[in-house]
Write an enzyme that holds these catalytic residues in place. Sequence first.
Site, PDB file in Angstrom:
ATOM      1  N   HIS A  38      25.201  -8.926 -30.727  1.00 42.88           N
ATOM      2  CA  HIS A  38      24.408  -9.947 -30.053  1.00 42.88           C
ATOM      3  C   HIS A  38      25.253 -10.535 -28.938  1.00 42.88           C
ATOM      4  CE1 HIS A  38      20.978 -10.055 -32.741  1.00 42.88           C
ATOM      5  NE2 HIS A  38      21.785 -10.092 -33.787  1.00 42.88           N
TER       6      HIS A  38
ATOM      7  N   CYS B 280      22.679  -8.748 -25.279  1.00 41.15           N
ATOM      8  CA  CYS B 280      21.788  -9.509 -24.402  1.00 41.15           C
ATOM      9  C   CYS B 280      22.563 -10.420 -23.468  1.00 41.15           C
ATOM     10  CB  CYS B 280      20.810 -10.332 -25.234  1.00 41.15           C
ATOM     11  SG  CYS B 280      19.377  -9.393 -25.775  1.00 41.15           S
TER      12      CYS B 280
END
Length: 352
Positions: free
Chosen positions: A103, A159
């Site tokens: 992430h 991301c």
Amino acid sequence: MKSDTRRSMEVSNKGFTYDFNNERRGIALLIHNEVFDKYSGYKDRPGDGGDFIRMQEIFTKLGFDVDAKRNLTGRKIFSTIQKVSESKIHEKSDCFVCVIASHGEEMQIETKHNVIIKEHVIVGTDGQCVKTRDIVEMFNEDYCEGLKDKPKLFFIQACRTSNATVLGMDSGHTLTITERKQPQGGMFDGVEDMQVDSKITDNVDSNYVSTNENQKSNNENSQCEDNLDTRHVSTAETYLSRRQLVHQVTDVECPEDTLLMFASLSNNFAVRNSSAGGWLLNSLYSQIKEYIETGKICSTEFTQILNGALKEMTTKNFKPSDITSRLYGAFSPGCFTHCLSRDVLFLEKQYK
């Protein structure tokens, strides 16, 4: 004859390419986070297991000493990076590669004159973050003298969205279709020909999706979803309704002789399929593999191969689950930036 051709190539390229005639190819450090702690605030990243295997395979074929790590906390990511940066192997190496799949977010750190200054971070399995800038910095010549004047290549499947301002994905433009083509992703151009198959669905790699029981059930039953890596709001609908136009600058420094490749543009999600893996790492793998198998890897400048990976990513269409249906058909392009001063050619390694 082969030896004469190789020597001729080396002479002609001298001064225009990095020296890839060192004793070793170098270290390829792989950090892949798939399983996150229950209280980290982040969901697991199913599909990363395939990426982990493929990255080991492809960089081993390129001659690297692969150092593969899985499911590291924020502190462990930092200590691992630090330890690898201190390795003596770099002094005898052609280059260095780092692949990070986890992430990620762009954190707001300062606001001046209506400009948001943000910094990209990698998230550990415990929810603790490490600045991407700090990771890259540990391999510049000030901290890693063995890699001075040598290419450092970073590939980041994570991301780049944030609380302050997020665009999410590129919705694209409506076009009149005059010809249908079959792209690499196996889906026909034209929304009327695209159907959401729960077994090959793309979801945001994210915690944007709310976690009520019905949505949990939908996620568990969808075995091949594409996901986005971030977590800031409870639902995709809420997220999409709070778009803002804000002047912004993202601080991701690219030092000399360094290349940074991201799975998405700033403010965008990175897409990962829960069966096939991340869009960026899939495309990177297939492009490098093709050049190895066709024997063109030694004569093709590496950024051309990366351009091929970006091109391959454009053939993919986001196919979300029902709870993120408004993102249907959207696109999240990858990108790279570099301060390489010479060409990168993976010449055949003649180990000493």
